[in-house]
Design a protein around this motif. Sequence first.
Motif, mmCIF file in Angstrom:
data_model
loop_
_atom_site.group_PDB
_atom_site.id
_atom_site.type_symbol
_atom_site.label_atom_id
_atom_site.label_comp_id
_atom_site.label_asym_id
_atom_site.label_seq_id
_atom_site.Cartn_x
_atom_site.Cartn_y
_atom_site.Cartn_z
ATOM 1 N N ILE A 24 -2.855 -4.162 -8.658
ATOM 2 C CA ILE A 24 -3.813 -5.063 -8.022
ATOM 3 C C ILE A 24 -3.710 -6.413 -8.724
ATOM 4 C CG2 ILE A 24 -6.217 -5.445 -7.363
ATOM 5 C CD1 ILE A 24 -4.971 -2.882 -6.207
ATOM 6 N N ARG A 25 -3.450 -7.465 -7.969
ATOM 7 C CA ARG A 25 -3.297 -8.783 -8.595
ATOM 8 C C ARG A 25 -4.351 -9.784 -8.138
ATOM 9 N NH1 ARG A 25 3.291 -8.971 -8.231
ATOM 10 N NH2 ARG A 25 3.708 -7.929 -10.219
ATOM 11 N N SER A 26 -4.857 -9.637 -6.911
ATOM 12 C CA SER A 26 -5.834 -10.597 -6.391
ATOM 13 C C SER A 26 -7.238 -10.017 -6.507
ATOM 14 C CB SER A 26 -5.518 -10.920 -4.923
ATOM 15 O OG SER A 26 -4.267 -11.547 -4.803
ATOM 16 N N TRP A 42 -8.954 -0.678 -7.684
ATOM 17 C CA TRP A 42 -8.599 -0.018 -6.418
ATOM 18 C C TRP A 42 -7.432 0.951 -6.586
ATOM 19 C CZ3 TRP A 42 -5.725 -0.277 -1.558
ATOM 20 C CH2 TRP A 42 -6.509 0.040 -0.439
ATOM 21 N N ASN A 43 -6.567 0.710 -7.570
ATOM 22 C CA ASN A 43 -5.436 1.617 -7.819
ATOM 23 C C ASN A 43 -5.853 2.828 -8.657
ATOM 24 O OD1 ASN A 43 -5.857 0.013 -10.112
ATOM 25 N ND2 ASN A 43 -3.728 0.212 -10.778
ATOM 26 N N SER A 50 -2.588 5.415 -9.503
ATOM 27 C CA SER A 50 -1.853 6.089 -8.425
ATOM 28 C C SER A 50 -0.338 5.954 -8.515
ATOM 29 C CB SER A 50 -2.328 5.561 -7.074
ATOM 30 O OG SER A 50 -2.155 4.162 -6.982
ATOM 31 N N ALA A 51 0.164 5.001 -9.325
ATOM 32 C CA ALA A 51 1.611 4.809 -9.424
ATOM 33 C C ALA A 51 2.220 5.423 -10.674
ATOM 34 C CB ALA A 51 1.959 3.314 -9.375
ATOM 35 N N SER A 77 0.800 -1.209 0.000
ATOM 36 C CA SER A 77 0.000 0.000 0.000
ATOM 37 C C SER A 77 0.837 1.266 0.000
ATOM 38 C CB SER A 77 -0.907 0.015 1.239
ATOM 39 O OG SER A 77 -0.130 0.293 2.401
ATOM 40 N N SER A 78 0.200 2.361 -0.375
ATOM 41 C CA SER A 78 0.720 3.724 -0.217
ATOM 42 C C SER A 78 -0.419 4.507 0.424
ATOM 43 C CB SER A 78 1.101 4.342 -1.563
ATOM 44 O OG SER A 78 2.111 3.580 -2.200
ATOM 45 N N THR A 79 -0.185 5.060 1.630
ATOM 46 C CA THR A 79 -1.308 5.602 2.392
ATOM 47 C C THR A 79 -0.975 6.920 3.085
ATOM 48 O OG1 THR A 79 -0.776 4.517 4.507
ATOM 49 C CG2 THR A 79 -2.019 3.227 2.883
ATOM 50 N N PHE A 80 -2.040 7.616 3.477
ATOM 51 C CA PHE A 80 -1.955 8.879 4.210
ATOM 52 C C PHE A 80 -3.219 8.987 5.042
ATOM 53 C CE2 PHE A 80 -2.768 13.634 4.039
ATOM 54 C CZ PHE A 80 -1.768 13.984 4.936
#
Length: 321
Positions: free
Chosen positions: A183-185, A196-197, A233-234, A145-148
Amino acid sequence: MRKTVLYLSAASLLLSSYTLKNDKEYSLAEEHIKNLPEAPEGYKWVVNEDYTDEFNGKRLNAAKWHAKSPYWTNGRPPATFKAENVSVKKGCLRIINTVLSPTEGLDGKPGDKYRLAGGAVASVKNQAHYGYYETRMKASLTTMSSTFWLSNRPVMKEIMKGGKKIKTWSSQELDIIETMGIIRSVNPDNPWNKTWNMQMNSNTHYWYQEQGGKRTDNTAKRSDVVSYMTDPSAEDFHTYGCWWVDANTVKFYYDGKYMYTIKPTTKYTDTPFDRPMFIHIVTETYDWEKQVPTAEDLKDKDKSTTYYDWVRAYKLVPIEE
Protein backbone atom coordinates in the motif's frame (compact mmCIF):
# COMPACT_ATOMS: atom_id res chain seq x y z
CA MET A 1 -7.76 -56.51 -34.91
CA ARG A 2 -4.39 -56.35 -33.14
CA LYS A 3 -4.03 -52.61 -33.84
CA THR A 4 -7.53 -52.01 -32.55
CA VAL A 5 -6.71 -53.81 -29.30
CA LEU A 6 -3.54 -51.76 -28.90
CA TYR A 7 -5.42 -48.51 -29.53
CA LEU A 8 -8.10 -49.51 -27.04
CA SER A 9 -5.44 -50.39 -24.45
CA ALA A 10 -3.73 -47.02 -24.93
CA ALA A 11 -7.05 -45.19 -24.67
CA SER A 12 -7.95 -47.16 -21.53
CA LEU A 13 -4.58 -46.29 -19.99
CA LEU A 14 -5.07 -42.59 -20.70
CA LEU A 15 -8.59 -42.69 -19.28
CA SER A 16 -7.34 -44.54 -16.20
CA SER A 17 -4.56 -41.97 -15.71
CA TYR A 18 -7.04 -39.10 -16.07
CA THR A 19 -9.45 -40.75 -13.62
CA LEU A 20 -6.69 -41.34 -11.06
CA LYS A 21 -5.59 -37.70 -11.31
CA ASN A 22 -9.17 -36.49 -10.86
CA ASP A 23 -9.68 -38.88 -7.95
CA LYS A 24 -6.52 -37.56 -6.29
CA GLU A 25 -7.62 -33.94 -6.71
CA TYR A 26 -11.10 -34.78 -5.47
CA SER A 27 -9.67 -36.54 -2.41
CA LEU A 28 -7.62 -33.45 -1.49
CA ALA A 29 -10.74 -31.31 -1.57
CA GLU A 30 -12.71 -33.97 0.31
CA GLU A 31 -10.01 -34.25 3.00
CA HIS A 32 -10.23 -30.48 3.43
CA ILE A 33 -13.86 -30.75 4.59
CA LYS A 34 -12.61 -31.27 8.15
CA ASN A 35 -11.41 -27.63 8.09
CA LEU A 36 -14.83 -26.23 7.14
CA PRO A 37 -17.42 -24.85 9.58
CA GLU A 38 -19.58 -27.55 11.12
CA ALA A 39 -22.48 -28.43 8.86
CA PRO A 40 -26.03 -27.80 10.17
CA GLU A 41 -27.75 -30.75 11.79
CA GLY A 42 -29.02 -33.22 9.21
CA TYR A 43 -26.62 -32.02 6.51
CA LYS A 44 -23.07 -32.68 5.35
CA TRP A 45 -20.55 -30.88 3.15
CA VAL A 46 -19.72 -32.39 -0.24
CA VAL A 47 -17.28 -31.16 -2.91
CA ASN A 48 -18.78 -28.98 -5.63
CA GLU A 49 -16.57 -30.11 -8.50
CA ASP A 50 -17.74 -27.42 -10.93
CA TYR A 51 -15.77 -24.79 -9.01
CA THR A 52 -12.99 -26.89 -7.47
CA ASP A 53 -9.50 -27.02 -8.99
CA GLU A 54 -6.08 -27.94 -7.57
CA PHE A 55 -4.29 -26.41 -10.61
CA ASN A 56 -1.98 -29.41 -10.92
CA GLY A 57 -2.03 -29.59 -14.71
CA LYS A 58 0.12 -27.88 -17.31
CA ARG A 59 -2.56 -25.47 -18.46
CA LEU A 60 -5.80 -23.92 -17.29
CA ASN A 61 -8.74 -26.33 -17.39
CA ALA A 62 -10.86 -24.81 -20.17
CA ALA A 63 -13.86 -26.87 -19.08
CA LYS A 64 -13.91 -24.96 -15.78
CA TRP A 65 -12.26 -21.60 -16.42
CA HIS A 66 -12.04 -18.80 -18.96
CA ALA A 67 -8.48 -17.43 -19.17
CA LYS A 68 -10.06 -14.04 -19.87
CA SER A 69 -13.45 -13.25 -18.39
CA PRO A 70 -16.32 -12.95 -20.88
CA TYR A 71 -18.28 -11.09 -18.20
CA TRP A 72 -15.75 -8.29 -17.62
CA THR A 73 -13.57 -7.83 -20.69
CA ASN A 74 -11.81 -4.53 -19.98
CA GLY A 75 -10.31 -3.69 -16.61
CA ARG A 76 -10.28 -0.49 -14.60
CA PRO A 77 -7.67 1.89 -16.14
CA PRO A 78 -4.74 1.96 -16.27
CA ALA A 79 -4.73 -1.89 -16.25
CA THR A 80 -6.60 -4.17 -18.63
CA PHE A 81 -6.85 -7.97 -18.71
CA LYS A 82 -4.79 -10.34 -20.85
CA ALA A 83 -5.31 -14.10 -21.24
CA GLU A 84 -1.57 -14.54 -21.79
CA ASN A 85 -0.94 -13.22 -18.27
CA VAL A 86 -2.66 -16.35 -16.93
CA SER A 87 -0.83 -19.67 -16.60
CA VAL A 88 -0.76 -22.90 -14.60
CA LYS A 89 2.63 -24.10 -13.43
CA LYS A 90 4.04 -26.09 -10.52
CA GLY A 91 0.66 -26.61 -8.90
CA CYS A 92 -0.52 -23.00 -9.01
CA LEU A 93 -2.73 -20.79 -11.08
CA ARG A 94 -0.59 -17.72 -11.77
CA ILE A 95 -1.61 -14.23 -12.83
CA ILE A 96 1.31 -11.97 -13.66
CA ASN A 97 1.09 -8.18 -13.83
CA THR A 98 2.92 -6.62 -16.78
CA VAL A 99 3.58 -3.37 -18.62
CA LEU A 100 1.79 -2.89 -21.94
CA SER A 101 3.96 -1.75 -24.78
CA PRO A 102 2.48 -0.19 -26.79
CA THR A 103 -0.42 1.09 -24.74
CA GLU A 104 -3.96 0.05 -25.71
CA GLY A 105 -7.53 1.24 -25.88
CA LEU A 106 -10.68 -0.81 -25.25
CA ASP A 107 -10.65 -4.43 -26.43
CA GLY A 108 -6.98 -4.29 -27.43
CA LYS A 109 -7.50 -1.53 -29.99
CA PRO A 110 -4.92 1.25 -30.45
CA GLY A 111 -5.07 3.89 -27.73
CA ASP A 112 -3.62 5.06 -24.44
CA LYS A 113 -6.36 4.03 -22.00
CA TYR A 114 -4.33 1.08 -20.70
CA ARG A 115 -0.60 0.87 -19.96
CA LEU A 116 -0.60 -2.12 -17.60
CA ALA A 117 -2.12 -5.59 -17.72
CA GLY A 118 -3.31 -8.07 -15.12
CA GLY A 119 -5.69 -10.98 -15.53
CA ALA A 120 -9.33 -11.94 -15.01
CA VAL A 121 -10.04 -15.66 -14.78
CA ALA A 122 -13.74 -16.56 -14.63
CA SER A 123 -15.62 -19.79 -14.05
CA VAL A 124 -17.28 -21.27 -17.12
CA LYS A 125 -20.40 -22.15 -15.15
CA ASN A 126 -22.44 -19.40 -13.52
CA GLN A 127 -24.58 -21.38 -11.09
CA ALA A 128 -22.49 -21.15 -7.92
CA HIS A 129 -25.07 -20.87 -5.16
CA TYR A 130 -25.29 -21.30 -1.39
CA GLY A 131 -22.21 -23.09 -0.07
CA TYR A 132 -18.58 -22.65 0.97
CA TYR A 133 -15.99 -21.06 -1.36
CA GLU A 134 -12.29 -20.80 -0.57
CA THR A 135 -8.92 -20.18 -2.16
CA ARG A 136 -5.35 -20.56 -0.96
CA MET A 137 -3.54 -17.54 -2.32
CA LYS A 138 -0.33 -15.50 -2.14
CA ALA A 139 -0.73 -11.91 -3.32
CA SER A 140 1.71 -10.16 -5.63
CA LEU A 141 4.12 -7.74 -3.98
CA THR A 142 2.73 -4.83 -6.02
CA THR A 143 0.09 -2.12 -5.83
CA MET A 144 -2.18 -4.18 -8.08
CA SER A 145 -4.89 -6.23 -6.46
CA SER A 146 -5.13 -9.96 -5.77
CA THR A 147 -8.78 -11.00 -5.51
CA PHE A 148 -11.29 -13.85 -5.30
CA TRP A 149 -15.01 -13.12 -5.62
CA LEU A 150 -18.42 -14.10 -7.00
CA SER A 151 -20.79 -12.05 -9.12
CA ASN A 152 -23.69 -12.19 -11.57
CA ARG A 153 -25.13 -10.07 -14.33
CA PRO A 154 -28.09 -7.70 -13.91
CA VAL A 155 -31.62 -9.06 -14.33
CA MET A 156 -34.77 -7.04 -14.91
CA LYS A 157 -37.84 -7.23 -12.70
CA GLU A 158 -41.09 -5.26 -12.74
CA ILE A 159 -42.33 -3.86 -9.45
CA MET A 160 -45.18 -1.61 -8.37
CA LYS A 161 -44.12 1.82 -7.11
CA GLY A 162 -46.41 4.78 -6.54
CA GLY A 163 -49.23 2.91 -8.20
CA LYS A 164 -47.16 2.40 -11.33
CA LYS A 165 -45.36 -0.62 -12.71
CA ILE A 166 -41.66 0.16 -13.23
CA LYS A 167 -38.64 -1.82 -14.45
CA THR A 168 -35.73 -2.37 -12.08
CA TRP A 169 -32.33 -3.94 -12.64
CA SER A 170 -30.31 -5.66 -9.94
CA SER A 171 -27.19 -7.80 -9.54
CA GLN A 172 -25.01 -9.23 -6.76
CA GLU A 173 -21.29 -9.21 -5.97
CA LEU A 174 -19.71 -11.18 -3.13
CA ASP A 175 -16.09 -10.16 -2.49
CA ILE A 176 -14.36 -12.87 -0.48
CA ILE A 177 -10.92 -11.22 -0.53
CA GLU A 178 -9.51 -8.07 -2.09
CA THR A 179 -5.95 -7.24 -1.17
CA MET A 180 -2.67 -5.74 -2.37
CA GLY A 181 0.84 -6.74 -1.38
CA ILE A 182 1.96 -3.13 -0.95
CA ILE A 183 0.00 0.00 0.00
CA ARG A 184 1.59 3.28 -1.05
CA SER A 185 -1.22 5.86 -1.23
CA VAL A 186 -2.48 6.60 2.27
CA ASN A 187 -4.52 9.72 2.96
CA PRO A 188 -3.40 11.08 6.35
CA ASP A 189 -6.88 12.53 6.91
CA ASN A 190 -8.62 9.25 6.06
CA PRO A 191 -6.15 6.36 6.51
CA TRP A 192 -8.74 3.58 6.02
CA ASN A 193 -6.42 1.63 3.71
CA LYS A 194 -3.24 1.96 5.78
CA THR A 195 -3.22 -1.74 6.70
CA TRP A 196 -5.29 -2.98 3.75
CA ASN A 197 -2.66 -5.63 2.91
CA MET A 198 -3.06 -7.05 6.44
CA GLN A 199 -6.86 -7.22 6.63
CA MET A 200 -9.67 -9.55 5.59
CA ASN A 201 -11.22 -7.20 3.04
CA SER A 202 -14.60 -8.70 2.18
CA ASN A 203 -17.86 -7.17 1.08
CA THR A 204 -21.29 -7.66 -0.43
CA HIS A 205 -22.63 -5.36 -3.14
CA TYR A 206 -26.27 -5.23 -4.20
CA TRP A 207 -26.44 -3.20 -7.39
CA TYR A 208 -29.83 -1.60 -8.04
CA GLN A 209 -31.20 0.61 -10.82
CA GLU A 210 -34.71 1.82 -11.53
CA GLN A 211 -35.83 2.57 -15.04
CA GLY A 212 -34.48 6.01 -15.94
CA GLY A 213 -32.48 6.23 -12.71
CA LYS A 214 -28.87 5.82 -11.66
CA ARG A 215 -27.25 2.53 -10.73
CA THR A 216 -26.55 2.45 -6.99
CA ASP A 217 -24.13 0.30 -5.00
CA ASN A 218 -25.57 -0.92 -1.70
CA THR A 219 -23.07 -2.44 0.71
CA ALA A 220 -23.53 -3.69 4.26
CA LYS A 221 -21.59 -3.38 7.50
CA ARG A 222 -19.82 -6.32 9.12
CA SER A 223 -21.32 -7.80 12.25
CA ASP A 224 -20.27 -10.30 14.92
CA VAL A 225 -16.66 -9.26 14.27
CA VAL A 226 -13.92 -11.39 15.82
CA SER A 227 -11.08 -9.77 13.88
CA TYR A 228 -10.23 -7.93 10.67
CA MET A 229 -6.49 -8.47 10.86
CA THR A 230 -4.47 -11.03 8.87
CA ASP A 231 -0.84 -11.69 8.09
CA PRO A 232 0.60 -9.63 5.19
CA SER A 233 -1.02 -11.09 2.07
CA ALA A 234 2.14 -11.15 -0.07
CA GLU A 235 4.47 -12.84 2.43
CA ASP A 236 3.04 -16.36 2.23
CA PHE A 237 0.03 -18.44 1.19
CA HIS A 238 -3.16 -18.09 3.21
CA THR A 239 -6.74 -19.29 2.79
CA TYR A 240 -9.62 -16.89 2.28
CA GLY A 241 -13.14 -18.28 2.34
CA CYS A 242 -16.81 -17.61 2.85
CA TRP A 243 -19.89 -19.56 3.78
CA TRP A 244 -22.74 -18.17 1.70
CA VAL A 245 -25.39 -19.40 4.10
CA ASP A 246 -28.55 -18.04 2.47
CA ALA A 247 -30.01 -14.98 0.72
CA ASN A 248 -29.36 -12.84 3.81
CA THR A 249 -26.19 -14.15 5.43
CA VAL A 250 -22.52 -14.55 4.43
CA LYS A 251 -19.81 -15.61 6.92
CA PHE A 252 -16.10 -15.02 6.22
CA TYR A 253 -13.06 -17.07 7.22
CA TYR A 254 -9.28 -16.60 7.19
CA ASP A 255 -7.05 -19.68 7.45
CA GLY A 256 -10.14 -21.59 8.58
CA LYS A 257 -10.90 -19.15 11.41
CA TYR A 258 -14.20 -17.25 11.55
CA MET A 259 -13.75 -13.48 11.12
CA TYR A 260 -17.18 -11.83 10.79
CA THR A 261 -20.62 -11.90 9.12
CA ILE A 262 -22.14 -9.62 6.49
CA LYS A 263 -25.88 -9.39 5.94
CA PRO A 264 -26.63 -7.85 2.50
CA THR A 265 -29.04 -4.91 2.39
CA THR A 266 -32.77 -5.62 2.39
CA LYS A 267 -33.61 -2.09 1.26
CA TYR A 268 -35.06 -3.26 -2.05
CA THR A 269 -35.89 -6.92 -1.47
CA ASP A 270 -36.20 -9.31 1.47
CA THR A 271 -33.88 -11.81 -0.25
CA PRO A 272 -31.05 -9.79 -1.84
CA PHE A 273 -28.53 -12.62 -2.36
CA ASP A 274 -30.76 -15.36 -3.75
CA ARG A 275 -29.42 -15.68 -7.32
CA PRO A 276 -26.52 -17.96 -8.39
CA MET A 277 -23.24 -16.39 -9.47
CA PHE A 278 -19.97 -17.10 -11.29
CA ILE A 279 -16.47 -16.93 -9.80
CA HIS A 280 -13.86 -14.29 -10.66
CA ILE A 281 -10.12 -14.52 -9.92
CA VAL A 282 -8.70 -11.11 -10.81
CA THR A 283 -5.67 -8.82 -10.57
CA GLU A 284 -6.38 -5.18 -11.39
CA THR A 285 -5.67 -1.55 -10.49
CA TYR A 286 -7.80 0.46 -8.07
CA ASP A 287 -8.69 4.11 -8.64
CA TRP A 288 -7.82 4.98 -5.02
CA GLU A 289 -4.25 3.66 -5.32
CA LYS A 290 -2.57 6.35 -7.40
CA GLN A 291 0.94 4.83 -7.29
CA VAL A 292 0.44 2.01 -9.76
CA PRO A 293 3.36 -0.29 -10.58
CA THR A 294 6.18 0.94 -12.79
CA ALA A 295 8.23 -1.12 -15.23
CA GLU A 296 10.92 -1.32 -12.54
CA ASP A 297 8.39 -2.63 -9.99
CA LEU A 298 7.33 -5.40 -12.36
CA LYS A 299 10.80 -6.60 -13.39
CA ASP A 300 10.80 -9.36 -10.76
CA LYS A 301 8.28 -11.88 -12.13
CA ASP A 302 7.90 -13.65 -8.79
CA LYS A 303 6.97 -10.44 -6.98
CA SER A 304 4.63 -9.31 -9.77
CA THR A 305 2.67 -12.59 -9.77
CA THR A 306 -0.33 -13.63 -7.69
CA TYR A 307 -0.31 -17.36 -6.92
CA TYR A 308 -3.47 -19.41 -6.36
CA ASP A 309 -2.65 -22.86 -4.95
CA TRP A 310 -6.22 -24.05 -5.30
CA VAL A 311 -9.87 -23.04 -5.43
CA ARG A 312 -12.37 -25.27 -3.61
CA ALA A 313 -16.13 -25.19 -3.38
CA TYR A 314 -18.58 -27.17 -1.27
CA LYS A 315 -22.34 -27.53 -0.95
CA LEU A 316 -24.60 -28.90 1.75
CA VAL A 317 -26.66 -32.01 1.09
CA PRO A 318 -29.06 -33.87 3.41
CA ILE A 319 -27.62 -36.86 5.25
CA GLU A 320 -29.35 -40.00 4.09
CA GLU A 321 -30.74 -42.10 6.92
